[in-house]
Design an enzyme around this catalytic site. Structure first.
Site, PDB file in Angstrom:
ATOM      1  N   ARG A 156       0.821  -1.214   0.000  1.00  0.00           N
ATOM      2  CA  ARG A 156       0.000   0.000   0.000  1.00  0.00           C
ATOM      3  C   ARG A 156       0.859   1.270   0.000  1.00  0.00           C
ATOM      4  O   ARG A 156       0.408   2.312  -0.477  1.00  0.00           O
ATOM      5  CB  ARG A 156      -0.930  -0.001   1.207  1.00  0.00           C
ATOM      6  CG  ARG A 156      -2.156  -0.851   0.983  1.00  0.00           C
ATOM      7  CD  ARG A 156      -3.074  -0.797   2.176  1.00  0.00           C
ATOM      8  NE  ARG A 156      -4.399  -1.276   1.826  1.00  0.00           N
ATOM      9  CZ  ARG A 156      -5.334  -1.574   2.710  1.00  0.00           C
ATOM     10  NH1 ARG A 156      -5.083  -1.446   4.002  1.00  0.00           N
ATOM     11  NH2 ARG A 156      -6.511  -1.988   2.319  1.00  0.00           N
TER      12      ARG A 156
ATOM     13  N   LYS B  58     -15.744 -14.742   6.629  1.00  0.00           N
ATOM     14  CA  LYS B  58     -17.170 -14.585   6.943  1.00  0.00           C
ATOM     15  C   LYS B  58     -18.092 -14.471   5.737  1.00  0.00           C
ATOM     16  O   LYS B  58     -17.874 -13.645   4.861  1.00  0.00           O
ATOM     17  CB  LYS B  58     -17.361 -13.339   7.798  1.00  0.00           C
ATOM     18  CG  LYS B  58     -16.890 -13.499   9.231  1.00  0.00           C
ATOM     19  CD  LYS B  58     -17.025 -12.182   9.901  1.00  0.00           C
ATOM     20  CE  LYS B  58     -17.329 -12.264  11.372  1.00  0.00           C
ATOM     21  NZ  LYS B  58     -17.529 -10.894  11.877  1.00  0.00           N
TER      22      LYS B  58
ATOM     23  N   GLY C  21      -6.963  -6.222   0.677  1.00  0.00           N
ATOM     24  CA  GLY C  21      -5.769  -6.206   1.487  1.00  0.00           C
ATOM     25  C   GLY C  21      -5.185  -7.607   1.649  1.00  0.00           C
ATOM     26  O   GLY C  21      -4.025  -7.851   1.320  1.00  0.00           O
TER      27      GLY C  21
ATOM     28  N   GLY D  21     -12.523  -4.121   1.511  1.00  0.00           N
ATOM     29  CA  GLY D  21     -13.908  -3.689   1.666  1.00  0.00           C
ATOM     30  C   GLY D  21     -14.321  -2.726   0.564  1.00  0.00           C
ATOM     31  O   GLY D  21     -15.440  -2.797   0.037  1.00  0.00           O
TER      32      GLY D  21
HETATM   33  C1  3PG Z   1      -8.593  -1.699   5.110  1.00  0.00           C
HETATM   34  O1  3PG Z   1      -7.522  -2.200   5.458  1.00  0.00           O
HETATM   35  O2  3PG Z   1      -9.591  -2.405   4.860  1.00  0.00           O
HETATM   36  C2  3PG Z   1      -8.669  -0.225   4.897  1.00  0.00           C
HETATM   37  O3  3PG Z   1      -7.454   0.383   5.224  1.00  0.00           O
HETATM   38  C3  3PG Z   1      -9.800   0.346   5.689  1.00  0.00           C
HETATM   39  O4  3PG Z   1      -9.601   0.093   7.048  1.00  0.00           O
HETATM   40  P1  3PG Z   1     -10.844  -0.107   7.990  1.00  0.00           P
HETATM   41  O5  3PG Z   1     -11.535  -1.359   7.549  1.00  0.00           O
HETATM   42  O6  3PG Z   1     -10.298  -0.203   9.387  1.00  0.00           O
HETATM   43  O7  3PG Z   1     -11.739   1.106   7.817  1.00  0.00           O
HETATM   44 MG    MG Z   2     -11.070  -3.753   6.279  1.00  0.00          MG
END
Ligand code: 3PG
Ligand code: MG
Length: 400
Positions: free
Chosen positions: A41, A206, A357, A381
């Site tokens: 990232r 999940k 990620g 997400g």
């Molecule tokens: C992630 O790793 O999914 C993003 O950086 C967003 O982080 P978060 O899910 O804690 O908002």
């Molecule tokens: Mg996340």
């Protein structure tokens, strides 16, 4: 896209201007040593930062890391990220020990043209993630005061209605950075008219996290391959016992319904690696998916499943989207499923998008060549919510 991008800002000229860049530098850290285990990232925002540096901007980078609770918490400090970012940029990064306070203000004020500062973790401030518009707005005012223009390059966070993502662009001239632009270009081809056959591979722990995307994808995809921890709730829905494997009991009925609607499209594991315990050295065997012993936990998909998935991914497939590991790939004994599927995707002729990620980190941790994938998204997400067709607050804010 009706969004202004970095080139528009560069064309206006940024020399001597303070440009606030929202990045997603939320990188995985080693629990013991705190060292960065995957810097993907950080590398992903280098094109945007490099362009701003070359154009003589005073670059002020901000990001979240982990989920601190609105107050400083040393285990979530961006200090190691500042170090790595400096190495990758080949120039020192001035680190502010707070986000909008005295240190931040002094650090930004001292920046020379073409220099880069990194502010401490946005989430050390309650206003960043607050549900209260006024509280978020007050923090956004403080952040916006540190820049003359705003660039959003935090694709991984565009699905969050947070101050730095949603409220700051309402306060400053704003554009999408190179990463956000590329991510949206690629993902929009998947929601538009992807070349067929279009195969989606979903994993991760999940079902409840993936439900909306499964609903959205079922009518669109030609095949949906399901592995990872979430496959056990589907196996249960097929009437199989799953031992002590991950199971979302309240989702079994939903999965049964999805299996009916997705008949002929959804492929589930036919064998799994079942272990005595959730541990790297646990005794384990490959068992049929309908024969998981009651005391054992499924931690990976089995070799026959990998072969089946690989065949589905290779034969004539034109487009692939993959999100979520197939097993507990962090433990060598349970990494074969994720590796096998990742290799099949890499070898396929299809245009492949790796979302997330975890799956992106898996590609790199397993030593696969990133270039053999069409696009590796930095958003987990965020890419799922994009494919669900949801309005993403960070993108909507850039459109205004
Ligand atoms: C992630 O790793 O999914 C993003 O950086 C967003 O982080 P978060 O899910 O804690 O908002
Ligand atoms: Mg996340």
């Amino acid at each position: 896209m009706s969004i202004r991008n970095l080139d528009d800002l560069l064309a206006e000229g940024v020399s001597g201007r303070r440009v606030l860049v929202r990045a997603d530098l939320n990188v995985p850290l080693d629990k013991q040593t705190g060292a960065i285990t995957d810097d993907g990232r950080i590398r992903a925002v280098l094109p945007t930062l490099g362009a701003l540096v070359s154009a003589g901007a005073k670059v002020v980078v901000c990001s979240h890391l982990g989920r601190p609770k609105g107050a400083p918490d040393p285990q979530f400090s961006l200090t190691p990220v500042a170090g790595r970012l400096g190495e990758l940029l080949g120039a020192p990064v001035h680190f502010a020990t707070d986000t909008v306070g005295e240190s931040a203000q002094a650090t930004v004020a001292a920046l020379a043209d073409g220099e880069v500062a990194l502010l401490e973790n946005l989430r050390f401030n309650k206003g960043e993630t607050s549900k209260d518009d006024a509280e978020r707005g007050a923090f956004a005012d403080q952040l916006a005061a540190l820049g003359d223009a705003y660039v959003d390059d935090a694709f991984g966070a565009v699905h969050r209605k947070h101050a730095s993502v949603y409220d700051v662009p309402a306060r400053l001239p704003h554009v999408a950075g190179r990463l956000v632009l590329r991510e949206v270009e690629v993902l929009s081809t998947l929601t538009g008219s992807p070349e067929r056959p279009y195969v989606v591979v979903l994993g991760g722990s999940k079902v409840s996290d993936k439900l909306a995307v499964i609903e959205a994808l079922l009518p669109t995809v030609d095949r949906l391959l399901i592995g990872g921890g979430m496959c056990f709730t589907f196996l249960k829905a097929q009437g199989h016992e799953v031992g002590t494997s991950l199971l979302e009991k309240d989702m079994v009925e939903t999965c049964r319904n999805l299996l009916e609607r997705g008949a002929g499209k959804i492929m589930l594991p036919v064998d799994v690696v079942a272990a005595d315990a959730f541990a790297p050295d646990a005794a384990h065997d490959v068992v049929p998916a309908d024969g998981i012993p009651s005391h054992r936990v499924g931690l990976d998909i089995g070799p026959e499943t990998v072969a089946g998935f690989a065949a589905a991914l290779r034969t004539g497939t034109r487009t692939i989207f993959w999100n979520g590991p197939m097993g507990v790939f962090e433990m060598a004994a349970f990494a074969s499923g994720t590796r096998g599927v990742a290799e099949a995707i890499a070898e396929s002729e299809a245009f492949s998008v790796v979302g997330g990620g975890d799956s992106a980190a898996a590609v790199r941790l397993l030593g696969l060549d990133e270039k053999s994938f069409g696009h590796i998204s930095t958003g987990g997400g965020a890419s799922l919510e994009y494919l669900e067709g949801k309005t993403l607050p960070g993108i909507a804010a850039l459109e205004n």
